[in-house]
Motif scaffolding. Structure first.
Motif, PDB file in Angstrom:
ATOM      1  N   SER A 221       0.967  -0.855   0.304  1.00  0.00           N
ATOM      2  CA  SER A 221      -0.104  -0.158  -0.092  1.00  0.00           C
ATOM      3  C   SER A 221       1.298   0.966   0.077  1.00  0.00           C
ATOM      4  O   SER A 221       0.023   1.948  -1.369  1.00  0.00           O
ATOM      5  CB  SER A 221      -0.877   0.066   1.316  1.00  0.00           C
ATOM      6  OG  SER A 221      -0.369  -0.088   2.616  1.00  0.00           O
TER       7      SER A 221
ATOM      8  N   LYS B 195       0.861   3.971  -2.355  1.00  0.00           N
ATOM      9  CA  LYS B 195       1.046   5.933  -2.572  1.00  0.00           C
ATOM     10  C   LYS B 195       2.276   6.623  -3.377  1.00  0.00           C
ATOM     11  O   LYS B 195       1.689   7.608  -3.818  1.00  0.00           O
ATOM     12  CB  LYS B 195       0.913   6.019  -1.482  1.00  0.00           C
ATOM     13  CG  LYS B 195       1.502   7.682  -0.354  1.00  0.00           C
ATOM     14  CD  LYS B 195       1.442   7.376   1.142  1.00  0.00           C
ATOM     15  CE  LYS B 195       1.244   8.752   1.320  1.00  0.00           C
ATOM     16  NZ  LYS B 195       0.720  10.358   0.676  1.00  0.00           N
TER      17      LYS B 195
ATOM     18  N   LEU C 297      -4.119   0.958   2.565  1.00  0.00           N
ATOM     19  CA  LEU C 297      -4.985   1.603   1.503  1.00  0.00           C
ATOM     20  C   LEU C 297      -6.112   2.749   2.587  1.00  0.00           C
ATOM     21  O   LEU C 297      -5.879   4.419   2.069  1.00  0.00           O
ATOM     22  CB  LEU C 297      -5.568   1.157  -0.006  1.00  0.00           C
ATOM     23  CG  LEU C 297      -4.451   0.410  -0.888  1.00  0.00           C
ATOM     24  CD1 LEU C 297      -5.037  -0.043  -2.302  1.00  0.00           C
ATOM     25  CD2 LEU C 297      -3.325   1.500  -1.342  1.00  0.00           C
TER      26      LEU C 297
ATOM     27  N   LEU D 279      -4.269   5.195   4.132  1.00  0.00           N
ATOM     28  CA  LEU D 279      -3.340   6.379   3.492  1.00  0.00           C
ATOM     29  C   LEU D 279      -4.502   6.984   2.978  1.00  0.00           C
ATOM     30  O   LEU D 279      -4.486   7.698   2.320  1.00  0.00           O
ATOM     31  CB  LEU D 279      -2.254   5.534   2.732  1.00  0.00           C
ATOM     32  CG  LEU D 279      -0.958   4.742   3.603  1.00  0.00           C
ATOM     33  CD1 LEU D 279      -0.650   3.692   1.741  1.00  0.00           C
ATOM     34  CD2 LEU D 279      -0.153   5.696   4.495  1.00  0.00           C
TER      35      LEU D 279
ATOM     36  N   ILE E 237      -5.918   6.513   0.108  1.00  0.00           N
ATOM     37  CA  ILE E 237      -6.100   6.583  -0.746  1.00  0.00           C
ATOM     38  C   ILE E 237      -7.190   5.547  -1.943  1.00  0.00           C
ATOM     39  O   ILE E 237      -7.796   4.171  -1.615  1.00  0.00           O
ATOM     40  CB  ILE E 237      -4.756   5.385  -1.223  1.00  0.00           C
ATOM     41  CG1 ILE E 237      -3.597   6.659  -1.044  1.00  0.00           C
ATOM     42  CG2 ILE E 237      -4.869   4.965  -3.330  1.00  0.00           C
ATOM     43  CD1 ILE E 237      -2.131   5.070  -1.299  1.00  0.00           C
TER      44      ILE E 237
END
Length: 736
Positions: free
Chosen positions: A243, A247, A277, A280, A282
């Protein structure tokens, strides 16, 4: 309640984050299991519960219903043993294994591992040695089977701390203490990774893995190798690291391939990739199959998908992640290494899918590589007594020693082996150290399968042999009609697939495993052991000795060097073993020799006629080794037009495709003659391009050369053949 005196131990386990295992036997097994569960519920009144069984066996669902009613809950995850691999990424407080219908080492090792610290595992059965248990029954022949594995299991349970053994009213238990373990922990925050990702890591080992993942971002070829015993969170750690990789590459078109022996082997990577993800922040999309499997995740310009190993190795991409890598075999790993620049190999080095020294020797030899080792368990405390028991009873960490100055050839009985723990650990350690795919089932087979013999040279080389054959006509008829008979593996394959009925009447020895202590390999010990085994077989009036194994070049070469002939190559890949099974044999009597000649003829014909479809994915070097060691011959006539075409190709006047049928014909003539030898690389190139129909690119990868060298090898081989049979052709055309 009879188990109230265990309450304090359950509380201590919760504090220390370690587990207990209860083995409940006898006629009152279900009542005792329910009572023990009620005792545990006083410590944890809202546990996450898993219940494993064979739901299709008569009576199994009734036991589950009785248990649910007794503890007044329907909140139980019921797991079918046969699909238990799906649950490897989950954790439970209470795991119950119904062993009434099946007491199988693989299932026990896998499912015990699902239980987290402070939890309880219960295995219950009337009698774990019952001959009618499913896996046990597969080891039974003519009503005969042994109980050496089960007897040792119970003996070790009695002597192990943290293990509760209940046999009706008899309870044996040696307490464990939380003062002897250390809980999973992390040190202070590592600023090299995002805080949200750091918070998802359970151990410093996982933090280290995320940090070391940057190695694959460096220029040039890079291989990151992640190894750990089972339960250390290596796949989860790779998912989190991936992950973070996403990024940093969001705006760059990037293709990542994840592969593994089965989809479920990789599900932890995908699960924690998603968690990473989300942490973060995302955004991503995912593609889900009809079965609910996440097959693809897309974020920005990055695409990540799971693909089976056969397809994955030829995919185009920026990074490939191979989970349970050792199970794919060294040949497949070498192919991936030759095809990809950025690679992550993940593998268990101990545990029920352990790979041992053979895989470690391979990865330690790789250039441009870095190894990350994870040691700390994530589901329970380090020093957990249940993990220690499972490792000891299943010999998951058996590593053989070198016995110096001992060259004696001898036979070891199963009884002697299982009554001497040091000897068992040595012999079993040798057997598993030389193989890439092992499981606890192998240990039960070693102890309980009656029709086998074990030979050794100085406890440094071991051969495990299964007696096969001497089948009656009824059994042969059953096999011909499609029934299984795994207790006679080689006769079964020959009768069912080669359709040669009377082979089953012969008496044979199948060498199930032969292995040498890794430090003493390549010194002739295996050959010496085989020679001695052959002498014993002759004294016992055995017709043939043979072996069946997943086709591997080095293994096949070992058998051929020792006088064994290939007689069978499976038409389908064994997905569980990761390759095509091959059978080699040596005839010890005249009647066996007749069968070997016919089997060789059938095998040669099949390979030459069907490699483009049946054996397309087999390594051409393996097919070359098989074909050039089958002595069957026949005359092949070649049309004059073909000779002209071949010379036109060799002279560069026409491309390969324009002469392909002529090259096929003259190559076939060579394989049915073998009156002279080509270099093995030349033979392999001819097989890859001409018989398997691979592209030059695919052929080159299989041969570990570039495209031009692959064609050069084929050209040299074909030139030698045509000149041997037809001399130097003056014209590369004909006139009618």
């Amino acid at each position: 309640m009879k188990f109230n005196n265990l309450l304090q131990d359950f509380y201590d386990a919760k504090i220390g984050y370690y587990r207990h295992l209860a083995i409940i036997l006898g006629k009152n097994y279900l009542d005792n299991a329910i009572e023990l569960i009620k005792t545990y519920l006083q410590v944890n009144n809202n546990p996450k519960i898993a219940y494993a069984f064979h739901p299709w066996v008569n009576g199994s669902k009734d036991r589950l219903s009785t248990l649910k009613e007794a503890i007044m809950t329907n909140e139980i995850v019921d797991i079918d043993y046969s699909s238990s691999e799906k649950y490897l990424g989950e954790s439970f407080d209470l795991t119950i294994l119904d062993a009434v219908d099946d007491f199988r080492p693989n299932y026990i090792s896998r499912l015990v591992d699902l239980t987290r610290g402070g939890g309880l595992v219960i295995i219950y059965s009337d009698d774990i040695s019952d001959i009618n248990k499913l896996y046990k029954f597969s080891l039974t022949r003519n009503g005969i089977v042994k109980n050496l594995f089960e007897n040792r299991f119970i003996k070790m349970a009695i002597n192990s701390r943290g293990i509760i053994l209940v046999n009706d009213n008899d309870i044996k238990f040696k307490p464990f203490s939380s003062s002897e373990v250390s809980k999973p922990h992390k040190k202070s925050y590592d600023k090299t990774i995002p805080k949200s990702l750091y918070d998802l890591c359970l151990t410093d080992d996982q933090v280290k893995l995320i940090r070391e993942f940057d190695f694959v971002l460096e220029k040039g070829k890079r291989i990151l190798i992640v190894t750990a015993p089972r339960g250390r969170g290596k796949s989860a750690g790779v998912g989190l690291a991936l992950s973070f990789y996403v990024k940093r590459t969001l705006s760059k078109p990037t293709n990542v391939i994840i592969t593994s022996p089965s989809y479920y082997s990789s599900q932890a990577i995908i699960q924690f990739l998603e968690e990473g993800l989300r942490a973060l922040k995302i955004r991503y999309k995912k593609k889900i199959s009809k079965e609910g499997k996440i097959m693809k995740i897309s974020a920005g310009e990055v695409n990540i998908k799971w693909t089976s190993p056969d397809l994955a190795k030829d995919e185009n991409g920026d990074l490939i992640i191979v989970d349970e890598a050792a199970a794919l075999g060294i040949e497949n790993l070498e192919y991936i290494r030759n095809s990809w620049d950025k690679i992550v190999f993940i593998s268990t080095i101990q545990g029920y899918e352990g790979s041992g020294k053979a895989f470690m020797k391979y990865i330690n030899s790789l250039d441009n590589s870095q190894i990350v080792k994870l040691d700390y368990p994530i589901r329970y405390a380090k020093g957990d007594p249940v993990e220690k028991f499972i490792y000891n009873v299943m010999l998951l960490d058996a590593e053989p020693e070198v016995y110096r100055n001992n060259t004696q050839f001898m036979e070891i009985t199963q009884e002697d082996l299982f009554s001497n723990e040091e000897l068992l650990r040595q012999i079993y350690g040798i057997l598993v150290s030389a193989h890439y795919r092992n499981s606890p089932d192998d240990l039960m087979f070693l102890g309980d399968m009656a029709f086998q013999r074990i030979f050794t040279i100085g406890y440094n080389a071991v051969a495990e042999i299964v007696e096969e054959g001497e089948l009656d006509e009824t059994t042969e008829d059953h096999i011909l009609n499609g029934e299984e008979n795994e207790g006679n593996l080689i006769p079964h394959r020959i009768i069912k697939y080669m359709r040669i009925r009377n082979f089953g009447k012969l008496k044979g020895w199948r060498i199930m495993r032969i292995a040498v202590t890794p430090e003493l390999q390549n010194q002739g010990l295996g050959t010496k052991l085989l020679s001695n085994v052959e002498k014993i077989a002759l004294k016992n009036n055995i017709d043939w000795i043979g072996s069946s194994f997943v086709a591997d070049y080095k293994v096949l070469n070992f058998w051929i060097k020792n006088g064994f002939k290939p007689v069978y190559l499976a038409s389908r890949k064994n997905e569980g073993l990761g390759g095509y099974s091959v059978i080699v044999m040596k005839a010890l009597t005249e009647r066996a020799e007749k069968f070997l000649v016919e089997l060789g003829k059938l095998l040669k014909d099949k390979i030459l006629r069907t490699s483009h479809q049946v054996y397309f994915n087999v390594n051409p070097r393996i097919l070359a080794k098989i074909l050039t060691n089958i002595e069957f011959k026949k005359e092949i006539e070649i049309d004059d037009t073909y000779i002209g075409k071949i010379y036109a190709y060799l002279n560069g006047k026409i491309p390969y495709n324009s002469a392909s049928e002529a090259i096929h014909a003259i190559a076939e003539k060579y394989f049915y003659d073998l009156s002279f030898k080509l270099d093995e690389e030349e033979v392999s190139a001819i097989i890859a391009r001409t018989f398997q129909g691979k592209s030059w690119s695919h052929s080159a990868k299989m041969l570990s050369v570039n495209n031009q060298e692959a064609e050069n090898l084929l050209r040299r081989g074909i030139e030698k053949i045509v000149k041997k049979y037809y001399g130097q052709e003056e014209k590369d055309y004909i006139e009618l």
